[in-house]
Each structure stands twice: as structure tokens, then as C-alpha cells.
Write an enzyme that holds these catalytic residues in place. Structure first.
Site, PDB file in Angstrom:
ATOM      1  N   ARG A   1       0.849  -1.204   0.000  1.00 27.98           N
ATOM      2  CA  ARG A   1       0.000   0.000   0.000  1.00 27.98           C
ATOM      3  C   ARG A   1       0.874   1.239   0.000  1.00 27.98           C
ATOM      4  O   ARG A   1       0.562   2.250  -0.617  1.00 27.98           O
ATOM      5  CB  ARG A   1      -0.950   0.009   1.213  1.00 27.98           C
ATOM      6  CG  ARG A   1      -1.588   1.379   1.455  1.00 27.98           C
ATOM      7  CD  ARG A   1      -2.830   1.359   2.329  1.00 27.98           C
ATOM      8  NE  ARG A   1      -2.692   0.537   3.516  1.00 27.98           N
ATOM      9  CZ  ARG A   1      -1.955   0.840   4.589  1.00 27.98           C
ATOM     10  NH1 ARG A   1      -1.259   1.954   4.630  1.00 27.98           N
ATOM     11  NH2 ARG A   1      -1.905   0.014   5.618  1.00 27.98           N
TER      12      ARG A   1
ATOM     13  N   TYR B   1     -16.279  16.384 -15.865  1.00 24.94           N
ATOM     14  CA  TYR B   1     -16.714  14.990 -15.836  1.00 24.94           C
ATOM     15  C   TYR B   1     -17.836  14.810 -14.797  1.00 24.94           C
ATOM     16  O   TYR B   1     -17.743  15.330 -13.672  1.00 24.94           O
ATOM     17  CB  TYR B   1     -15.499  14.126 -15.490  1.00 24.94           C
ATOM     18  CG  TYR B   1     -15.792  12.656 -15.394  1.00 24.94           C
ATOM     19  CD1 TYR B   1     -16.102  11.924 -16.531  1.00 24.94           C
ATOM     20  CD2 TYR B   1     -15.753  11.995 -14.169  1.00 24.94           C
ATOM     21  CE1 TYR B   1     -16.374  10.576 -16.446  1.00 24.94           C
ATOM     22  CE2 TYR B   1     -16.013  10.640 -14.078  1.00 24.94           C
ATOM     23  CZ  TYR B   1     -16.326   9.936 -15.228  1.00 24.94           C
ATOM     24  OH  TYR B   1     -16.588   8.601 -15.144  1.00 24.94           O
TER      25      TYR B   1
ATOM     26  N   ASP C   1      -7.891  18.220 -14.871  1.00 21.88           N
ATOM     27  CA  ASP C   1      -8.153  16.867 -15.343  1.00 21.88           C
ATOM     28  C   ASP C   1      -7.672  16.828 -16.793  1.00 21.88           C
ATOM     29  O   ASP C   1      -8.281  17.414 -17.673  1.00 21.88           O
ATOM     30  CB  ASP C   1      -9.657  16.595 -15.232  1.00 21.88           C
ATOM     31  CG  ASP C   1     -10.023  15.173 -15.612  1.00 21.88           C
ATOM     32  OD1 ASP C   1      -9.287  14.574 -16.414  1.00 21.88           O
ATOM     33  OD2 ASP C   1     -11.052  14.682 -15.113  1.00 21.88           O
TER      34      ASP C   1
ATOM     35  N   LYS D   1      -8.467   5.589 -19.304  1.00 21.65           N
ATOM     36  CA  LYS D   1      -8.755   6.049 -20.660  1.00 21.65           C
ATOM     37  C   LYS D   1      -7.503   5.932 -21.549  1.00 21.65           C
ATOM     38  O   LYS D   1      -7.069   4.836 -21.793  1.00 21.65           O
ATOM     39  CB  LYS D   1      -9.313   7.473 -20.601  1.00 21.65           C
ATOM     40  CG  LYS D   1     -10.392   7.675 -19.507  1.00 21.65           C
ATOM     41  CD  LYS D   1     -11.639   6.859 -19.739  1.00 21.65           C
ATOM     42  CE  LYS D   1     -12.569   6.800 -18.530  1.00 21.65           C
ATOM     43  NZ  LYS D   1     -12.968   8.082 -17.965  1.00 21.65           N
TER      44      LYS D   1
HETATM   45  C1  LIG Z   1     -13.394   8.571 -16.739  1.00 25.27           C
HETATM   46  C2  LIG Z   1     -13.040   9.932 -16.335  1.00 25.27           C
HETATM   47  C3  LIG Z   1     -12.824  10.248 -14.991  1.00 25.27           C
HETATM   48  C4  LIG Z   1     -12.975   9.243 -13.878  1.00 25.27           C
HETATM   49  O1  LIG Z   1     -12.018   8.238 -13.960  1.00 25.27           O
HETATM   50  P1  LIG Z   1     -12.299   6.736 -13.437  1.00 25.27           P
HETATM   51  O2  LIG Z   1     -11.037   6.041 -13.774  1.00 25.27           O
HETATM   52  O3  LIG Z   1     -13.495   6.237 -14.192  1.00 25.27           O
HETATM   53  O4  LIG Z   1     -12.568   6.852 -11.985  1.00 25.27           O
HETATM   54  C5  LIG Z   1     -12.461  11.549 -14.680  1.00 25.27           C
HETATM   55  N1  LIG Z   1     -12.342  12.487 -15.632  1.00 25.27           N
HETATM   56  C6  LIG Z   1     -12.550  12.218 -16.941  1.00 25.27           C
HETATM   57  C7  LIG Z   1     -12.397  13.318 -17.940  1.00 25.27           C
HETATM   58  C8  LIG Z   1     -12.901  10.935 -17.331  1.00 25.27           C
HETATM   59  O5  LIG Z   1     -13.129  10.696 -18.627  1.00 25.27           O
END
Ligand SMILES: *Cc1c(COP(=O)(O)O)cnc(C)c1O
Length: 380
Positions: free
Chosen positions: A46, A98, A170, A195
């Protein structure tokens, strides 16, 4: 080293004991000590794991940060950032963010007494106006979701720095291939590694990248104390994905541009939202801020209603109907019925997310096949 060389070599050194060209996956949860109180590089997974460390090293090198931290998901990474704050603090975030971030800020952070304001960050002056004496964090996203709005990262970072407020972004949609926000003055770069970084729809993860050791230590303390880290198997898959990140993102972005241009000329389409089109309001800014492409996400409105859009989204054969994005497989979705279905209709329309809006994540298939698929689906 250039970007692609870093992607292949940093964090991917051969195994010193066996010579294996790909570092092994370390699944061990604990590490044997020589004597009590004498710690090696690792003590418990961890707190630190060699496979996760490798992934973090690579991503930090791609974003130009001093270090990164890998989490179980993108939302877990954002949650860690929000845990820097306490009751009475205030966060300003973009309104084209998001959906999961919106839910985290409004349904979880509010429970600990953190106040949240949403503003349209494509006009940085809105940000200045929303900053209060208790504002501790600005959170932006560019391109936005699902309307692809472009936010001036440099301008927002300047506002944050003048106000002495932390600013995070983000960077999931743009990836470090197209935009490297730390170089524009951003404090924290966040990714859903699920992603583009992973890129193959087979790993779940998130990450934070920073340029300050103090901030890194504060975030690491929270991560370790709350136990939120990426598993070694996911870290391995994300590491493998990042080796081809540059190629994938550029090829997928080029296909997205072709598709956007094709749709813009098509009489069945009302409007196309893609930063690469000169007709798009954020085009000039995107050209200044993004390098090597405008991303592989695009949205469009068809001439028709909710039902017609639903038929189109259900009729593609290569574009698969699913949420998520950023992988080699092309995806299609209808925000009003899927990713943004939790909004009430009035609120959704106010945000510009119409019934006839369709969002595409353009994958790595041949763009001619993708165009043919969209063409037949639009006649559905
Ligand atoms: C999918 C996504 C998230 C969240 O990520 P997870 O891995 O699904 O928790 C945050 N921001 C954007 C722009 C995303 O496409």
C-alpha cells in the site's frame, strides 16, 4: 530524451537479476526485513510497490513532473486532492467537468463542509469573480465533457497564482501528448488512467502528477493513510499502454478530425463540436494550447429528436455503444440517455447537453471504415 523515448525507457529498465527486458510484475503485498526497524526500499505494497513505482515514473516523465501517484481510479485520484481541504474551505470548478467529479464535489465533499462553485472556465474572468477568501482549489478540464469547451490553462494558472490558490486540471482528454499543463503553471495534473494512458479498455486507474515535493508529500500521506492505490496488474497494463500513447493519441486525433470535417459537411448534422474545426469557438485557443492534434473526442447534434439520436447511436456496427473513452475501440454514446442521464432535463439543456447530442470516442480503426459506419447509422 524526447517524449516517445521517455515513454519506452523511463520506468521500464530491464530486470537487473534476470535481464528480462520487461520489468516483472511485483504482486507481493509485503517485503522481508533483515532486522526489526531496518527498512529496505519497500515494506508494504500500500505504501509502495515496484510495479506501481515504475508506472508513476513513466507518467511523471511524460507530464514533466517530479513525481506522480497512481490510484485505483481517476475519481480516487480527485478524491485524494479534495482531502487536502477541510470544513469551511471552498473549491471552484468548471461547469463542463466529468459527471463523476460533479457528483464527488456535490455529494461527498459537501458532507465534510467543503463549499463548491461551478463556473464556465472557458471565460477565465468568471474564475476571478468566483474566488472567495476561503477558496483553496480551482479545478479545470480542457477539452470539457461532453461539449469539448476549451479553457485557457495559462490564464487560469495565472489567476490561481495571483490569488495564491492551488489549481488542478483533469488532463484525461488531452493527455500529455497534446497538452502538458505543468509547464503552463498548473500545480496538479490528474488522469483517469482508465482512458488513454491504459488505452485498451482493460485496466482501471487514476493518477496525480505534481512539480512540488511538498505537495507530493502531502498527497502521498493522504493516499497511504486512506489506502487508495493502483494494483500492480493495472499498473503493468498502464505502463504498457503508455509506450504507444503518442502514436495512438496522434492517430486517433487525426481520425477524429477527418470525421468532424465529414460530419460538418453532412446535411443530416446540425452542428459538430470539435476543437479542430475552425468553426468551433475554442479553435484558436486550442491551436495555441494543444500540440500534435485536437484530441480524439467529439460530439455532434443531429437534425432530429431524442428518438432519432437514440436510433443513430444504436445503429453503428464498429462504434460500440458504451460509456468510457480513450481506448483503441471506437465508442458512441448519447449523453442525454447515458453519461448525463442523472441531470434533470432542464438543467441538462441549460448546460447545452441537448437530446439530439451524440458523443464519439474515436478509436484506432481505419477512419474510412469509421466514416462508412457513421454514414449508414445516420440513415437509421
Ligand atoms: C473517466 C473519467 C474520470 C474518472 O475516472 P475513473 O477512472 O473512471 O474513476 C475523470 N475524468 C474524466 C475526464 C474521465 O473521462
Amino acid at each position: 530524451m524526447k517524449f516517445r523515448t521517455r515513454a519506452v525507457h523511463v520506468g521500464n529498465e530491464k530486470c537487473r537479476s534476470t535481464g528480462a527486458i520487461v520489468p516483472p510484475i511485483h504482486l507481493a503485498s509485503t517485503y522481508v526485513q533483515n532486522t526489526p526497524g531496518e527498512w529496505g526500499d519497500y515494506d508494504y505494497s500500500r505504501s509502495g510497490n515496484p510495479t506501481r513505482d515504475n508506472m508513476e515514473l513513466t507518467l511523471a516523465a511524460l507530464e514533466g513532473g517530479i513525481d506522480s501517484l497512481a490510484f485505483a481510479s481517476g475519481l480516487a485520484a480527485i478524491h485524494c486532492v479534495t482531502m487536502l481541504f477541510e470544513a469551511g474551505d471552498h473549491i471552484v470548478a468548471g461547469c463542463d467537468i466529468y459527471g463523476g467529479t460533479y457528483r464527488l464535489l456535490h455529494k461527498i465533499c459537501n458532507r465534510s463542509g467543503i463549499e463548491v462553485s461551478l463556473v464556465d472556465t472557458s471565460m477565465p474572468s468568471n474564475l476571478s469573480a468566483a474566488i472567495q477568501t476561503n477558496t483553496k482549489l480551482i479545478w479545470i478540464e480542457s477539452p470539457g465533457n461532453p461539449l469539448m469547451s476549451i479553457t485557457d490553462i495559462l490564464a487560469c494558472a495565472k489567476i490561481a497564482s495571483q490569488a495564491k490558490v492551488l489549481i488542478g486540471i483533469d488532463n484525461t482528454f488531452a493527455t500529455p501528448v497534446l497538452t502538458q499543463p505543468l509547464s503552463l503553471g498548473i500545480d496538479i495534473v490528474m488522469h483517469s488512467a482508465t482512458k488513454y494512458l491504459g488505452g485498451h479498455s482493460d485496466a482501471l486507474g487514476g493518477a496525480l502528477v505534481v512539480n512540488s515535493q511538498t505537495l507530493r508529500d502531502q498527497l502521498y500521506f493522504i493516499q497511504n493513510a486512506t489506502g487508495n492505490c493502483m494494483s500492480p496488474l493495472d499498473a503493468f497494463l498502464v505502463s504498457r499502454g503508455m509506450k504507444t500513447l503518442d502514436l495512438r493519441v496522434k492517430a486517433q486525433s487525426a481520425s477524429a478530425l477527418l470525421i468532424a470535417e465529414y460530419l460538418e459537411r453532412d446535411a443530416r448534422i446540425k452542428r459538430v463540436l470539435y476543437p479542430g474545426l475552425p468553426s468551433f469557438p475554442g479553435h484558436e485557443l486550442a491551436t495555441r494550447q494543444m500540440h500534435g492534434g485536437y484530441g480524439a473526442m467529439l460530439s455532434f447534434e443531429i437534425n432530429g429528436d431524442f428518438q432519432k439520436a437514440k436510433r443513430v447511436a444504436s445503429s453503428t456496427k464498429l462504434f460500440q455503444l458504451a460509456v468510457s473513452l480513450g481506448a483503441v475501440e471506437s465508442l458512441i454514446e448519447q449523453p442525454a440517455a447515458m453519461s448525463h442521464a442523472s441531470y434533470d432535463r432542464e438543467d441538462r439543456l441549460k448546460h447545452g447537453i441537448t437530446d439530439e447530442l451524440i458523443r464519439l470516442s474515436v478509436g484506432l480503426e481505419d477512419p474510412e471504415d469509421l466514416l462508412e459506419d457513421l454514414d449508414q447509422a445516420l440513415d437509421a
